[in-house]
Structure formats: structure tokens, C-alpha cells
Design an enzyme around this catalytic site. Structure first.
Site, PDB file in Angstrom:
ATOM      1  CD1 TRP A   5      52.892 -28.564 -69.586  1.00 34.74           C
ATOM      2  CD2 TRP A   5      51.908 -30.255 -70.674  1.00 34.74           C
ATOM      3  NE1 TRP A   5      51.909 -28.031 -70.375  1.00 34.74           N
ATOM      4  CE2 TRP A   5      51.295 -29.041 -71.051  1.00 34.74           C
ATOM      5  CE3 TRP A   5      51.452 -31.444 -71.222  1.00 34.74           C
ATOM      6  CZ2 TRP A   5      50.236 -29.006 -71.967  1.00 34.74           C
ATOM      7  CZ3 TRP A   5      50.406 -31.395 -72.128  1.00 34.74           C
ATOM      8  CH2 TRP A   5      49.813 -30.205 -72.499  1.00 34.74           C
ATOM      9  CG  ASP A   6      56.491 -25.615 -70.020  1.00 33.19           C
ATOM     10  OD1 ASP A   6      56.063 -24.706 -70.738  1.00 33.19           O
ATOM     11  OD2 ASP A   6      56.059 -25.828 -68.885  1.00 33.19           O
TER      12      ASP A   6
ATOM     13  CD  GLU B 203      46.460 -25.298 -67.046  1.00 32.84           C
ATOM     14  OE1 GLU B 203      46.299 -24.075 -67.237  1.00 32.84           O
ATOM     15  OE2 GLU B 203      47.526 -25.784 -66.675  1.00 32.84           O
TER      16      GLU B 203
ATOM     17  CE  LYS C 122      45.558 -21.060 -69.032  1.00 35.27           C
ATOM     18  NZ  LYS C 122      46.171 -21.288 -67.703  1.00 35.27           N
ATOM     19  CD  GLN C 123      47.016 -25.191 -72.016  1.00 31.35           C
ATOM     20  OE1 GLN C 123      47.999 -24.837 -72.630  1.00 31.35           O
ATOM     21  NE2 GLN C 123      47.036 -25.434 -70.717  1.00 31.35           N
TER      22      GLN C 123
END
Length: 819
Positions: free
Chosen positions: A368-369, A507, A628-629
């Protein structure tokens, strides 16, 4: 011997355009190689030494965008199929030896001095080494390397060899080395690595070539090369000996050399594949291009000019608190984005590789960057965004199949994508802490669909490209809307729709504690962005109307009932909230346990991969309020407070934007920053409430790959999304720049340490120049024929035409909060 160590590169003043390494720098070779990679959007070559081979320390490699191959491996009783970007023939090898000596290799000679400089402004890698052979002969090598931005199929290496205390006969060897395999990622060491069949090789005069095919995808990759010698700008006639082995081809040149008298070796290489357009056959094309290629100086001049033009498009300068170091890091990030995705990429049918073309991390897959990359390209090279969006459009048939496999309608794009758009996410990954295989359920990150939809809409808002929306964008949006509509489950008890079995961006949570791996119920990011997406699809239908698109809606089978259903879902999706009124990450999040952060930090230090730590302890991140983010915070990254408030009100929820800082603080305290994207997003969302910490996080994000803060992953490729994201913080976040509702909006809020910003953007046919400080904003349009555009500055609307300017005084500074 000190005179031997005088280095011409050491005399170049350090500055914002030079990334420099010497033997004294602690960065390991493989990490340097990734950061010193040169590319042009078609191919890229890691910054390895030409005399090096893959040995576990160094890893020379070249990758061509879109060249993938699939191999089957058996690991610990599991059979798996993995598609990877392919490490193709190594074109770099050039080395030398005295007549009676050994060939120069990294381990065979003593390196007395080593200096490498990446000249980002010119796109050239400079290198100087002084080496001593076992017979105490000292030799200086000065090298200049380029991967031509002007001629996308051409790369070149100039090597100047100077004997410092000896003379006699020297032999120079130049090869195309097909003895390569994929071996850049330690985690993949047990997987099959051999992607290339036996090569076809040959010579003719001073030209030699090597062509080979991938052993599953049948892509032919052909290289042709020539090696020429000259001294004092005059050709040198040398005795040439053709070389050919099982998987290499080249030549060996023999000549007499004097102490202190340099000889220059110019190697020019061309690369073509069977994926290329407007060619008959790749090897023939490579030989023809080589015959047409000019000498090194002409190649360099055209290449440097192309970079000069590209840097004008990507112009962004600023004054921070650390001057040169910050600007160098930002320039490095722009450089790697611009050389991974350039005008040479536009016609290749490729996506945005998460790790660039710099290594084999994530096997070269597309995630998805692009959500973080496209905002940079939209406002500088929108034609490139358009081409990259077509990568998704061409893979709609595969996305429709994937949706059907998930029991849904419409289209579902895969979390990891490669050549044809099938789901490439592995089913398991190895935990080095527990020595066990763990299930990988990240294919449940259906929010990739939301990223695709967001990217389409953002591109349209920047460009007003109605033709793209009609020809491609609408179909993508419709199929994405159908997927979410079919996934939504209506509960008559609360008259709400629910989305179950999904993962959010976090995630760490692939399910609830009592059903791990089964996905989550009502992830707030997914549900809110689904409501946003469904509203945008209806807006696209309204924009296009019946104007030359009636056949489109008929072809897609869009009915009034379907439009009404999308509208209803977009108004009745459930959003979870925590007991205190903050947005909850997902339904049931409030009941999860709190992690003992102090204890775990004391025991492990880095908690970036808390999932691996807990699994090794027979525990799971599914049980804890730990991310995680960014997950909920992605809403504040993608949407302004005004837009988010409007969506939640549309859904029937009251939302007070004043709770945003509290929400940010809540999740910030529970995030491990296990992804390079994490600090980018957190820097962004903290920019209004805590500008000092926002700036500190941006500086950390700028150093992520330079300092390899993810624990050795940079050697496997740079983190392209995070690099683009840092640029976007300066471009859009601190300026409050939005392209929404057919206007470009600005609401600057610079951190105190950021004195000013100066940049150029392209918006709806205009090139606009921006100068923004704490006191004023200047927006100036270059002369042009594009229709006037609306610019909204701190809520005040201006109409800007070609050649017009707006000078806006910032009457009062935003509140400082804790900055």
C-alpha cells in the site's frame, strides 16, 4: 606512503547533495550498497564495488522494474510458491592485476583508503580506493558510475587506474556475470534462489553480450557491453583476449603502464528485456543500443541534464535546526523516490515496490506504499501517478477473482502483489526468536482497497482528469464499492452495518483473543474509510453524470438501487468508541489487556517486533492494547479534522475535533513503531497539537534508512513509502495543504524549528511556486493557459490564473501547545 593516500573525493566540500562514506564509517557494506543504489525508473544497480561478488558481506545486484519469477520451495515440510523480483546479470565487474600478481578482489588486496560519494544532484556514484597487493604494490582506482536517466537502457562505469609505486604490464578484466541468484535476505535463505536459465553469450569485436531467461516467467533479459581504454583522452590499443565461462562473458585487456601514469577504462552496458515495447528481440535491441551509445562524457552530460530537469520538478528547500544534515537526508529521500519511479517507469506496467529497486526485501512486492508515494508524484509528475494507477486497473480481473474467493462481490486487491496481481502474501513467516513458523494472516488487510480508492480520488482532485475518471477510475471505484457493500452485514437491532473478518493497518491484531487469525470486527479505520469511499463513488457518479459516460454505467451494471445501497451503508456503518469517548481501534479493543511497557522495554529494549517477542513467550499481541504502527491515527493522516468530522456526522456520530490530540496521545503511548511508516504518520498527526515532538519524529523518520533503525533491514532495500512520507510532511502536513472539493487549501502550521519552506507544485495544469514562513504565504503561478484555480488560504478563497500571485499575511501564529 602518505602521498598515496591523498584522496580527490576528500577535497570535495560536504554538502546537502553528497552522501559520503569512508572506511572509518561503521555502516556495513550491504547497507551502503542499498543507499548508494543508482537507478532510472527502468533498472537499478546497487552501489556494490565492481570487483566484489556476493559473499555474505557484499551483494552486487541489478533489478529491472517488473521482472518477476516464481519458484517453489520446501521448507520444514511446508511447500510454498513465492514470486520475487529477479536479480539479473551483474554488469559491474571490472578489476585488474599486475602481470605477475593476483586479481584485485576485496579480500585479496589490502585497502589502504576507501571513499564513496553519492552525488545526488547529478545522479552519479563516485568512488576512490587505494589498495596494496601482497607484493606491496600500491594502486589507486577512481571510479564514476551512472545509470542513465536520459537513456533508460544504458549504464556506464568509468575506472581510472593509477599505479603509485610500480610499473610494468597490467591486465584489466571486464565481465558480464550471469552467476547470480537471489540471496539478499537472510530470512529467505532456505528458499529456492535460482531464477535464471543457462545464458546465451557471445563476442564481436569489442562488444560482448549475455542473454538469459527467467525459468518460470520466461522473461528474457539481455545485456551487451563494450570496454574501451584511453590515456590522456587518447584511445589506447591493448591486446584483447575474449573470456567466456559457463555463465560469464567479457574480455581481458593487456597493456604497459608507468608509475603515476593513469589509464582509464570505460565500460558501457545496455539492458533490454522481452517485456520492453517497440523492440523485435531483446538481445538485438541491446546490441543496437550499444552501437548507438556515445562515449562516457556525452552519456554523463545528457544524464546530468536529465537530473537537472528532474530536480526542478522535485524542488523543495527548507531551513530547519540542523541545516545541512536534514537537507541531505531529505534530498536522499527525494533522490531514491525519483530514481525508482521516473518518466522511464510510466510505460512499463509496474507498481510501486515497497523497497524500491534496491534489494529483495518483501521479494520486490507492491503493498500500500503508493498511498504515501502518490501525494509526491501527484503534485509534481501526475502523468506518472496516472500510469501507476493503471497497474491496478490492468489487474482488475485478478482482483475480481480474489474477491470471489473471499466470498464477496466486486474486486479485492491483494495485500502483496507482483507480476499479475494475484495474492502473494505468504501463509507463514519464521520467528527467529522461537524458531517456529507463525501464521501470516496479513492477506486480511483488505484496507488495501481503500488505499487504491483514496489514490484515485486524490489524483483526480489534483488534476481534474475527468477522462481518467471516466475511462479507468470509475470502474475501479465501483468494483471496490461493491466489495465493501457485499462484506457489510446489517444488524437490525441497532440498524448498523458491520464489517467483520478484516485487519487494520496495525498488523499486531489479526483477530480477537478468542479467535486469532479470524480477523477483527469493525476496525474503525476500515469502517470510516469505507464510508468515505462509498461517498466518493456516488460523487464520481454525479461528476460524470450522463456526459459521455452513460455506456460506462450500463457496462458496469450500476443501478439506482445499488447507488442507494452504497449511500445507506455510508451513513450507517458502525464505529467503535472507547469508554472515554475516543475512537476505538476495533470492537472489543477496550477489553484487551494493557502491556507492561516498562518491563518489556527493560527486558528487550526494542519492541518494534513485539509480535515475535510475545509469540516466543507463548503469548500474542492479539491480547494487548499494543500496535506496530498507526491504525486509528491513519484517519488523521488521510483526512483533515473537518473532513473526518463530516464523515462521522454523516454516520450519525457526534465528534469533537478537540479530542484528536487526546486520541493521538492514547495510541502513541501504545505503539512500538515497528514499521518505518509509523514515525511518518505519528509526526503528521502530532503536527497541530505538539509541533516539537512532530519535528523530532520527522527527524527520526529522515534517519530511518541512513541509520538503519529497523535493525539491519536497509541492506534488503530502502523503505520507499517512508522516504516519500517524510517529503510529504514538509510538502502538505506543515503547510496544511489539501486538494479537496475542487480547491487547493492551505493552513500553515510550521514547527518553531522550521523557519521557512520553498517549493514548486503542479496543480490542475498550473506550476505554482510557494514560499511559506511563520509570517506569510506567497503563492505564485507561472504564466500559462490553464484555467484559473481556487486557492483557499486560512479559509479565505482566492482565484489564481497564469502569472498571478497571492501574498497572504498570517495574522496570528497557531497555538504552540507543547512546542
Amino acid at each position: 606512503m602518505t602521498t598515496h593516500l591523498v584522496c580527490s573525493l576528500c577535497e570535495i566540500p560536504a554538502g546537502q547533495w553528497l552522501l559520503s562514506y569512508t572506511e572509518a564509517d561503521p555502516t556495513d557494506d550491504a547497507t551502503r550498497e542499498a543507499l548508494l543504489t543508482l537507478g532510472n525508473g527502468y533498472l537499478a544497480t546497487r552501489g556494490a564495488a565492481p570487483e566484489a561478488s556476493a559473499d555474505g558481506i557484499r551483494y552486487p545486484a541489478t533489478y529491472v522494474a517488473g521482472v518477476y519469477n516464481r519458484l517453489t520451495s520446501e521448507v520444514d515440510g511446508h511447500v510454498r510458491s513465492d514470486e520475487s523480483i529477479v536479480n539479473v546479470t551483474n554488469w559491474l565487474p571490472v578489476t585488474f592485476r599486475p602481470e605477475d600478481g593476483a586479481w584485485f578482489t576485496p579480500d585479496g588486496y589490502k585497502v589502504e583508503h576507501r571513499h564513496e560519494v553519492l552525488d545526488m544532484q547529478r545522479g552519479i556514484l563516485l568512488r576512490e580506493v587505494v589498495v596494496r597487493d601482497p607484493e606491496q604494490r600500491h594502486t589507486r582506482l577512481q571510479q564514476e558510475r551512472l545509470v542513465s536517466l536520459d537513456r533508460p537502457h544504458v549504464a556506464a562505469l568509468r575506472t581510472t587506474i593509477t599505479p603509485l609505486n610500480w610499473k610494468g604490464t597490467i591486465r584489466v578484466r571486464s565481465l558480464l556475470d550471469g552467476e547470480v541468484r537471489n540471496d539478499n535476505v537472510a530470512e529467505f535463505s532456505a528458499l529456492a534462489k535460482e531464477h535464471l536459465n543457462e545464458p546465451t553469450m557471445g563476442h564481436h569485436g569489442d562488444t560482448y553480450w549475455l542473454a538469459c531467461e527467467t525459468n518460470q516467467s520466461d522473461v528474457c533479459v539481455a545485456q551487451a557491453a563494450r570496454t574501451l581504454l584511453h590515456r590522456e583522452n587518447q584511445p589506447v590499443i591493448a591486446i584483447s583476449k575474449p573470456l567466456q565461462g559457463p555463465r560469464h562473458v567479457g574480455n581481458e585487456l593487456r597493456l604497459t603502464i608507468s608509475s603515476g601514469a593513469p589509464v582509464t577504462v570505460d565500460k558501457t552496458v545496455t539492458v533490454f528485456t522481452s517485456r520492453d515495447k517497440a523492440i523485435s528481440e531483446p538481445l538485438e535491441a541491446a546490441r543496437d543500443e550499444l552501437a548507438d551509445a556515445p562515449g562516457f562524457e556525452s552519456l554523463r552530460d545528457a544524464h546530468v541534464l536529465a537530473w537537472e530537469h528532474l530536480w526542478k520538478r522535485f524542488h523543495l528547500s527548507f531551513q530547519g535546526d540542523d541545516g545541512t544534515a536534514e537537507r541531505r537526508a531529505l534530498n536522499l529521500h527525494v533522490f531514491h523516490v525519483a530514481q525508482t519511479l521516473s518518466r522511464n517507469t510510466a510505460d512499463l506496467d509496474v507498481g510501486v515496490p515497497a523497497r524500491g529497486l534496491h534489494g529483495e526485501g518483501y521479494r520486490g512486492h507492491i503493498f500500500w506504499d503508493e498511498l504515501f508515494v502518490f501525494p509526491i508524484l501527484n503534485l509534481r509528475m501526475p502523468e506518472l501517478t496516472r500510469a501507476l494507477l493503471l497497474y491496478r486497473y490492468r489487474r482488475l480481473p485478478q482482483a475480481r477473482r480474489l474477491a470471489r474467493e473471499a466470498g464477496a462481490a466486486g474486486a479485492l486487491f491483494p495485500w502483496q502483489s507482483g507480476s499479475d496481481g494475484r495474492e502473494e502474501t505468504p501463509r507463514q513467516f519464521f520467528n527467529p526468536r522461537s524458531k517456529r513458523w507463525m501464521p501470516d494472516n496479513s492477506r486480511r488487510q483488505y484496507h488495501i482497497n481503500l488505499a487504491v480508492a483514496y489514490n484515485i480520488w486524490l489524483y483526480y482532485q489534483v488534476t481534474a482528469d475527468v477522462d481518467f475518471l471516466a475511462a479507468y477510475g470509475a470502474e475501479l471505484l465501483v468494483e471496490i464499492a461493491r466489495f465493501w457493500s457485499s462484506l457489510a452485514e446489517h444488524d437490525p437491532r441497532d440498524d448498523r452495518y458491520h464489517l467483520r473478518g478484516v485487519m487494520g493497518p496495525d498488523e499486531f491484531h489479526d483477530g480477537h483473543p478468542d479467535r486469532p487469525g479470524g480477523g477483527l470486527d469493525d476496525n474503525a479505520y476500515v469502517n470510516i474509510m469505507t464510508a468515505w469511499t462509498l461517498a466518493r463513488v456516488r460523487e464520481a457518479h454525479k461528476i460524470l453524470g450522463g456526459h459521455h459516460t452513460e455506456d460506462l454505467w450500463q457496462r458496469l451494471g450500476v443501478t439506482p438501487d445499488e447507488l442507494e445501497q452504497w449511500d445507506r451503508i455510508s451513513r450507517r456503518l458502525h464505529v467503535p468508541f472507547l469508554p472515554g469517548g475516543l475512537i476505538g481501534q476495533f470492537e472489543g479493543y477496550a477489553e484487551l489487556k494493557e502491556l507492561d511497557w516498562d518491563s518489556y522495554l527493560a527486558r528487550y529494549g526494542d519492541l518494534g517486533r513485539l509480535d515475535l517477542i510475545l509469540e516466543a513467550e507463548e503469548d500474542s499481541t492479539n491480547c494487548y492494547k499494543a500496535s506496530k504502527q498507526a491504525d486509528v491515527l491513519m484517519l488523521f493522516y488521510l483526512l483533515s479534522a473537518e473532513e473526518l468530522t463530516a464523515i462521522l456526522e454523516r454516520l450519525g456520530y457526534g465528534f469533537d475535533p478537540e479530542t484528536i490530540p487526546e486520541t493521538v496521545a492514547y495510541y502513541q503511548a501504545r505503539t512500538t513503531h515497528g514499521s518505518t511508516l509509523s514515525r511518518v504518520v505519528h509526526s503528521w498527526v502530532m503536527s497541530r497539537g505538539n509541533r516539537q515532538d512532530s519535528w523530532a519524529l520527522l527527524r527520526e523518520a529522515l534517519s530511518a534508512d541512513l541509520a538503519d533503525t529497523q535493525g539491519g533491514t536497509t541492506r534488503e532495500g530502502i523503505h520507499l513509502g517512508a522516504m516519500a512520507g517524510t517529503v510529504d510532511i514538509l510538502q502538505r502536513c506543515y503547510t496544511g495543504l489539501e486538494t479537496r472539493a475542487d480547491a487547493l487549501r492551505l493552513h500553515p502550521c510550521l514547527p518553531d524549528t522550521l523557519k521557512w519552506l520553498d517549493f514548486d507544485l503542479r496543480y490542475r495544469g498550473h506550476w505554482l511556486h510557494f514560499q511559506i514562513s511563520h509570517d506569510q504565504v506567497l503563492v505564485q503561478a507561472k504564466p500559462g493557459a490553464a484555467a484559473p484555480v481556487d486557492i483557499v488560504l486560512d479559509g479565505r478563497k482566492h482565484v489564481l490564473g497564469g502569472g498571478d500571485r497571492i501574498l497572504h499575511q498570517l495574522s496570528e501564529k497557531p497555538p504552540h501547545s507543547s512546542s
